[in-house]
Design a protein around this motif. Sequence first.
Motif, PDB file in Angstrom:
ATOM      1  N   ASN A   1       0.847  -1.244  -0.046  1.00 56.85           N
ATOM      2  CA  ASN A   1      -0.185   0.146  -0.048  1.00 56.85           C
ATOM      3  C   ASN A   1       0.878   1.208   0.039  1.00 56.85           C
ATOM      4  N   LYS A   2       0.885   1.943  -1.289  1.00 53.78           N
ATOM      5  CA  LYS A   2       1.826   3.185  -1.293  1.00 53.78           C
ATOM      6  C   LYS A   2       1.385   4.380  -0.285  1.00 53.78           C
ATOM      7  N   GLN A   3       0.125   4.189  -0.040  1.00 55.70           N
ATOM      8  CA  GLN A   3      -0.445   5.353   0.904  1.00 55.70           C
ATOM      9  C   GLN A   3      -0.021   5.444   2.312  1.00 55.70           C
ATOM     10  N   HIS A   4       0.540   4.187   2.870  1.00 65.78           N
ATOM     11  CA  HIS A   4       0.780   4.025   4.292  1.00 65.78           C
ATOM     12  C   HIS A   4       2.431   3.714   4.414  1.00 65.78           C
ATOM     13  N   SER A   5       2.947   4.614   5.275  1.00 68.01           N
ATOM     14  CA  SER A   5       4.739   4.204   5.183  1.00 68.01           C
ATOM     15  C   SER A   5       5.045   3.105   5.887  1.00 68.01           C
ATOM     16  N   ASP A   6       4.080   2.417   6.578  1.00 66.87           N
ATOM     17  CA  ASP A   6       4.094   1.112   7.212  1.00 66.87           C
ATOM     18  C   ASP A   6       4.615   0.115   6.121  1.00 66.87           C
ATOM     19  N   TYR A   7       4.477   0.315   4.993  1.00 67.39           N
ATOM     20  CA  TYR A   7       4.788  -0.907   3.940  1.00 67.39           C
ATOM     21  C   TYR A   7       5.977  -0.479   3.203  1.00 67.39           C
ATOM     22  N   ASN A   8       6.584   0.769   3.338  1.00 72.38           N
ATOM     23  CA  ASN A   8       7.720   1.056   2.830  1.00 72.38           C
ATOM     24  C   ASN A   8       8.928   0.095   2.625  1.00 72.38           C
TER      25      ASN A   8
ATOM     26  N   SER B   1       8.259   7.665 -10.943  1.00 74.26           N
ATOM     27  CA  SER B   1       8.085   7.576  -9.211  1.00 74.26           C
ATOM     28  C   SER B   1       9.110   8.577  -8.862  1.00 74.26           C
ATOM     29  N   ILE B   2       8.698   9.484  -7.737  1.00 74.06           N
ATOM     30  CA  ILE B   2       9.654  10.083  -7.229  1.00 74.06           C
ATOM     31  C   ILE B   2      10.102   9.985  -5.774  1.00 74.06           C
TER      32      ILE B   2
ATOM     33  N   TYR C   1      30.688   3.479  13.505  1.00 79.23           N
ATOM     34  CA  TYR C   1      29.434   3.454  14.323  1.00 79.23           C
ATOM     35  C   TYR C   1      28.152   4.041  13.801  1.00 79.23           C
ATOM     36  N   GLN C   2      28.310   4.919  12.889  1.00 78.04           N
ATOM     37  CA  GLN C   2      27.360   5.759  12.346  1.00 78.04           C
ATOM     38  C   GLN C   2      26.489   4.993  11.406  1.00 78.04           C
ATOM     39  N   THR C   3      25.026   5.497  11.344  1.00 81.76           N
ATOM     40  CA  THR C   3      24.221   4.601  10.282  1.00 81.76           C
ATOM     41  C   THR C   3      23.222   5.735   9.481  1.00 81.76           C
ATOM     42  N   PHE C   4      22.614   5.005   8.656  1.00 83.69           N
ATOM     43  CA  PHE C   4      21.961   5.828   7.578  1.00 83.69           C
ATOM     44  C   PHE C   4      20.737   5.152   7.286  1.00 83.69           C
ATOM     45  N   GLN C   5      19.526   5.500   7.076  1.00 82.67           N
ATOM     46  CA  GLN C   5      18.560   4.636   6.469  1.00 82.67           C
ATOM     47  C   GLN C   5      17.414   5.638   5.507  1.00 82.67           C
ATOM     48  N   LEU C   6      16.984   5.257   4.563  1.00 80.64           N
ATOM     49  CA  LEU C   6      15.911   5.800   3.730  1.00 80.64           C
ATOM     50  C   LEU C   6      14.841   4.563   3.515  1.00 80.64           C
ATOM     51  N   SER C   7      13.684   5.121   3.261  1.00 79.15           N
ATOM     52  CA  SER C   7      12.540   4.340   3.223  1.00 79.15           C
ATOM     53  C   SER C   7      11.988   5.042   1.845  1.00 79.15           C
ATOM     54  N   HIS C   8      11.000   4.263   1.245  1.00 75.65           N
ATOM     55  CA  HIS C   8      10.370   4.608   0.058  1.00 75.65           C
ATOM     56  C   HIS C   8       8.972   3.947  -0.185  1.00 75.65           C
ATOM     57  N   ASN C   9       7.988   4.675  -0.581  1.00 77.62           N
ATOM     58  CA  ASN C   9       6.700   3.990  -1.129  1.00 77.62           C
ATOM     59  C   ASN C   9       6.506   3.248  -2.235  1.00 77.62           C
ATOM     60  N   GLY C  10       7.870   3.119  -2.927  1.00 82.41           N
ATOM     61  CA  GLY C  10       7.790   2.208  -3.946  1.00 82.41           C
ATOM     62  C   GLY C  10       9.117   1.258  -3.791  1.00 82.41           C
TER      63      GLY C  10
ATOM     64  N   CYS D   1       7.166  -3.252   6.698  1.00 87.56           N
ATOM     65  CA  CYS D   1       6.227  -4.464   6.685  1.00 87.56           C
ATOM     66  C   CYS D   1       5.483  -4.566   5.419  1.00 87.56           C
ATOM     67  N   ASN D   2       5.440  -5.772   5.110  1.00 78.94           N
ATOM     68  CA  ASN D   2       4.824  -5.841   3.672  1.00 78.94           C
ATOM     69  C   ASN D   2       4.060  -7.190   3.431  1.00 78.94           C
ATOM     70  N   LYS D   3       3.255  -7.145   2.559  1.00 76.52           N
ATOM     71  CA  LYS D   3       2.255  -8.069   2.413  1.00 76.52           C
ATOM     72  C   LYS D   3       2.430  -8.541   0.910  1.00 76.52           C
ATOM     73  N   LEU D   4       3.132  -9.698   0.769  1.00 74.40           N
ATOM     74  CA  LEU D   4       3.344 -10.047  -0.891  1.00 74.40           C
ATOM     75  C   LEU D   4       2.058 -10.913  -1.556  1.00 74.40           C
ATOM     76  N   ASN D   5       1.283 -11.205  -0.967  1.00 73.62           N
ATOM     77  CA  ASN D   5      -0.178 -11.751  -1.484  1.00 73.62           C
ATOM     78  C   ASN D   5      -1.322 -11.670  -0.816  1.00 73.62           C
ATOM     79  N   ARG D   6      -2.684 -11.894  -1.312  1.00 77.48           N
ATOM     80  CA  ARG D   6      -3.728 -11.514  -0.473  1.00 77.48           C
ATOM     81  C   ARG D   6      -3.739 -12.459   0.740  1.00 77.48           C
ATOM     82  N   TYR D   7      -3.118 -13.093   1.316  1.00 76.54           N
ATOM     83  CA  TYR D   7      -3.270 -13.794   2.326  1.00 76.54           C
ATOM     84  C   TYR D   7      -2.624 -13.238   3.325  1.00 76.54           C
ATOM     85  N   GLY D   8      -3.161 -13.252   4.806  1.00 74.22           N
ATOM     86  CA  GLY D   8      -2.273 -12.984   6.039  1.00 74.22           C
ATOM     87  C   GLY D   8      -2.395 -11.500   6.158  1.00 74.22           C
ATOM     88  N   PHE D   9      -1.176 -11.127   6.756  1.00 75.48           N
ATOM     89  CA  PHE D   9      -0.891  -9.858   7.220  1.00 75.48           C
ATOM     90  C   PHE D   9       0.261  -9.378   6.621  1.00 75.48           C
ATOM     91  N   CYS D  10       0.872  -8.179   6.741  1.00 77.62           N
ATOM     92  CA  CYS D  10       2.012  -7.793   6.432  1.00 77.62           C
ATOM     93  C   CYS D  10       3.118  -8.325   7.437  1.00 77.62           C
TER      94      CYS D  10
END
Length: 498
Positions: free
Chosen positions: A198-205, A229-230, A251-260, A281-290
């Motif tokens: 779901n591109k509308q929710h960052s939870d799936y990024n 895509s941007i 010891y430093q870290t960096f992260q990026l996330s994207h809705n694509g 968190c992602n859901k790869l088919n129509r069953y279950g949860f992310c």
Amino acid sequence: MCVQTIGSYKCVCKIGYRSNGYSCIPIKICAEGLDDCSKYSTCTDLTQEGRYKCDCYFGFFGDGKTCTGSRGKRYILLFMKVLVDPTNSRLGMGQIYIVSENTTDVKISTSKLLTKSLKQSIDKKLSMSLNSGKVITISHSVRVNDAIVENKAVMVETSEVTSVFALNHDGYTSDSTLVLPIDRLGVKYVIPSTEPHNKQHSDYNSQLAFGAVHDQTRVMITLKLKRGSIFKYKGKIHRDGDKIIVTLNKYQTFQLSHNGDLTGTLITSSKPVAVFSGNRCNKLNRYGFCSHLVEQIPPMDSLDTTYIVPPHFKRSGTMVRVVSAQTGSTTFSYTTDKSNGTKTLGTFDNFDITVSGKQAVVVDSKRQVLVLSFGLAARRQKNGDPYMTMVPGVNQYVHQYHVPVPQGFEQNYFAIMVQKGSKSALLLDNDSISSKNTVSEASVTVKGQDYVVLTVMVNQGVHRVETKDRSRFGLMIYGHGHDDGYGFAANILGPGKL
């Protein structure tokens, strides 16, 4: 030896001996540290003539002068951001699994720039006994956040060679990864992830993250985005092919996330870095949860061309993602029980092969590729949502493994890819593998060689898997719990000089 000279003679020590001024004494190459054995091998003096042999340590393969494997003594890792259920009091945690064959001292350390309370909760020293495993719990507060440089890498140092794995819990779903030793990190990586449900929710990024081993490490991210895509970073809009540059200290870290999907994004660095990717968190088919998806990514120069992808037992199927690690075109063939085909990928492109049931997949490429396996959620079952696993290439197999099976899962499995003639040579914890514990078996042919793909049910804890005839084989570990699942490879590093 007596050597004639003009009008006289001289005495010269034979090969393998040296003069101490009075007599010839044997040279002991190993004892004197004059050998060229790998640091991951044992050097043995054979005779008093300077001959010696090099034998790779347990869990490595090679000629003793070059030894390859995913084991080591120093590791750096991080825990990516996950979806947290606000209604769940258990906010989740990170876990580091360390497995040792020998008595080992372990040191866990973090940046001195972390808050005092968080650093004190993570930093520790401990000892491990023979053939044992340790689980170190890491506070969820050390997870990295998007688009910000943080001091959240965790260092693991052991006095003896060990295997290290990490498991990231978000309160109700998990995923795991093999952790690579620092001396096998690289400076060039290609990222795998999946298209967010779901591109509308960052939870799936989709997301990528990296941690630095050295000060002043310059990291360049070359984005691979779908047409149209941007990506927004620091108030600026970025498109496919645009670059983001970050400089990190130790010891430093960096992260990026994207809705694509970030698959095909390129990471290049001035010094070695540890790179992780997947989805929050992602859901790869129509069953279950992310479900949280994560793997540490091997450097591009360690990748293989030929892979056997085992099935996932009690899943609705397996999604196999093949990612080109090359510029220009890369052609590969794939074979399943029911079909076969050929595909040509462009620069850092990817292709998915989805199979059902107990089908194994063979991928054979002209050039190096990255191959991932996703166990898909099963309909009407509560024992697992999707999880992400790097697949070891055939040339990355070793003949001995020492691995943990994580705590808290209801069913756990070893997927073993072994040459047909060596199936009877397999040992699990020093015993032959029982047919009672073998829940699935498939046959595949790779470059004219017959392989057997076994799925073996195992209990949680530390296990040793090897072959009596020292033939190399592949090993992947996965498991399912209530609406949960995890998966990781036991070795994902190809030939490299160590």
